[in-house]
Design an enzyme around this catalytic site. Structure first.
Site, short mmCIF file in Angstrom:
data_model
loop_
_atom_site.label_atom_id
_atom_site.label_comp_id
_atom_site.label_asym_id
_atom_site.label_seq_id
_atom_site.Cartn_x
_atom_site.Cartn_y
_atom_site.Cartn_z
N GLU A 153 84.43 41.74 -28.68
CA GLU A 153 84.45 42.15 -30.10
C GLU A 153 83.39 43.21 -30.38
OE1 GLU A 153 86.66 41.59 -32.17
OE2 GLU A 153 87.74 39.94 -31.26
N THR A 204 85.97 51.27 -31.60
CA THR A 204 86.34 51.81 -30.28
C THR A 204 87.77 51.43 -29.96
OG1 THR A 204 84.06 51.51 -29.56
CG2 THR A 204 85.68 51.75 -27.83
N LEU A 223 79.69 55.15 -25.27
CA LEU A 223 80.48 54.37 -26.25
C LEU A 223 80.09 54.70 -27.69
CD1 LEU A 223 81.08 50.61 -25.35
CD2 LEU A 223 82.73 52.35 -25.93
N CYS A 253 102.21 47.89 -37.91
CA CYS A 253 101.81 48.35 -39.24
C CYS A 253 100.64 49.33 -39.08
CB CYS A 253 101.43 47.14 -40.11
SG CYS A 253 101.36 47.54 -41.86
N CYS A 287 109.15 45.03 -37.81
CA CYS A 287 108.07 44.16 -38.30
C CYS A 287 108.59 42.76 -38.65
CB CYS A 287 107.42 44.79 -39.53
SG CYS A 287 106.10 43.76 -40.18
N CYS A 320 107.61 41.56 -47.32
CA CYS A 320 106.57 42.57 -47.54
C CYS A 320 106.82 43.34 -48.85
CB CYS A 320 106.55 43.54 -46.36
SG CYS A 320 105.38 44.88 -46.60
FE1 SF4 Z 1 103.53 46.81 -42.60
FE2 SF4 Z 1 105.09 45.67 -44.42
FE3 SF4 Z 1 106.09 47.55 -42.87
FE4 SF4 Z 1 105.44 45.19 -41.87
S1 SF4 Z 1 107.03 45.62 -43.36
S2 SF4 Z 1 105.01 47.18 -40.96
S3 SF4 Z 1 103.65 44.65 -43.07
S4 SF4 Z 1 104.47 47.79 -44.36
#
Ligand code: SF4
Length: 353
Positions: free
Chosen positions: A35, A41, A78, A190, A200, A206
């Protein structure tokens, strides 16, 4: 509304996640190391560093015993070097105060040097399965789109809305998978710019997609303007050996090594080597060459760097006061020192064979 967030997300993750070495581990040391390295990075850039660190410091105790100079040298390239310094201080703190074992508690993790809310949540959820949501840039972007947040995503209001929803969505039985899945969705689907909504798993629920505004989100207010800096480095070459000094606190590259520096306010100003007359016998100097400008861009700084290389006869260097940490290093010695990237580039071009 939003009833399937977690299950859709985790199913997608199980089928589509990238195989990354730290994902095989529940060891808090390994998770913490990955992390810290991956902050600011890209994975491809951080991966070789992760392997090198783990090979040289396979556990927290071995890292806690390392010198700052060695850790900075390993980190070289880095950027954001305060991460490396804090990483070492954190390892020493865990070693001394927690018997070398990271505490399984979000609030105690938060108090450790260099561990902010994001890293504490990542360690707590991934290593100890504590249900704390991680919030990084990827998560903010996904959530701003998913919830169609049409205000600055960094505003306290927006952050509260996101935090509240994440706390509700997180799977208490698999917070490790939930957090990693959300970050992975932000990295692979996304993405910044145009999201790949067709693929997605959250598309049906969404709000950003439904309203057709996803690509315009998240909204970010104007960033702090970049600071322009002009560095002139004076490189004194004593028959192949070079003077360097360790940078002190209060500016970039703390603890790394560079040359005598004059910072000016614009590109046209010309520095004068005579200002070093107390440290260097300037009458004995011969200008060998001046480099072109090197450009070095940091998040909030844009630095132009020019190197002025002088020959300094050995007899003159014999009488030099090694003031302000200035010391003469051989070719081999300077290779082992931690140095900022532009210094490494310059040395590779002109000095190190
Ligand atoms: Fe992003 Fe919504 Fe598209 Fe999924 S549906 S990629 S959460 S904008």
């Amino acid at each position: 509304m939003y009833i399937n967030f977690s299950s859709y997300l985790i199913s997608w993750y199980n089928e589509n996640k990238r195989e990354l070495p730290w994902r095989e581990s529940r060891d808090p040391y390994v998770i913490w190391l990955s992390e810290i390295i991956l902050q600011q990075t890209r994975v491809a850039q951080g991966l070789p560093y992760f392997y090198r660190f783990l090979e040289k410091y396979p556990n927290l105790t071995s890292l806690a015993e390392a010198s700052e100079s060695d850790v900075l040298r390993m980190w070289q390239g880095l950027g954001y070097y305060s991460r490396a310094r804090n990483m070492l201080i954190c390892a020493q703190t865990v070693s001394q105060e927690f018997n070398g074992i990271f505490p399984a508690d979000y609030l105690q993790l938060r108090k450790l040097p260099g561990i902010g809310p994001y890293t504490a949540a990542a360690i707590a959820s991934i290593a100890f399965k504590i249900a704390v949501p991680v919030i990084d840039g990827n998560v903010l972007r996904v959530m701003a789109r998913y919830l169609a947040i049409e205000q600055d995503v960094r505003s306290p209001d927006a952050q509260n809305i996101i935090q509240k929803h994440l706390q509700e969505f997180i799977d208490p039985l698999a917070p490790n998978l939930f957090n990693q899945a959300l970050m992975e969705l932000g990295a692979l689907i996304c993405k910044p710019g145009t999201p790949d909504c067709i693929h997605c798993p959250l598309q049906l629920e969404c709000a950003g997609f439904r309203k057709g505004i996803a690509a315009n989100l998240p909204i970010k207010s104007r960033k702090t303007p970049k600071r322009h800096r002009f560095f002139h480095y004076f490189v004194f070459d004593c028959d192949g050996d070079i003077f360097l000094k360790k940078r002190v606190a209060g500016d970039i590259w703390q603890g790394m090594y560079d040359f005598l520096l004059v910072e000016l306010t614009n590109e046209k100003e010309i520095p004068d080597v005579r200002q070093f007359s107390k440290q260097i016998p300037v009458n004995d100097l011969t200008l060998k060459f001046e480099s072109d400008w090197y450009k070095h861009i940091l998040t909030h700084q844009h630095i132009l760097i020019k190197f002025h290389v002088y020959d300094l006869p050995l007899k003159a260097s014999d009488v030099l006061p090694e003031g302000e940490g200035l010391k003469l290093y051989s070719n081999k010695e300077l290779e082992a020192l931690p140095k900022p990237v532009p210094i490494v580039r310059f040395l590779k071009e002109f000095f190190i064979n």
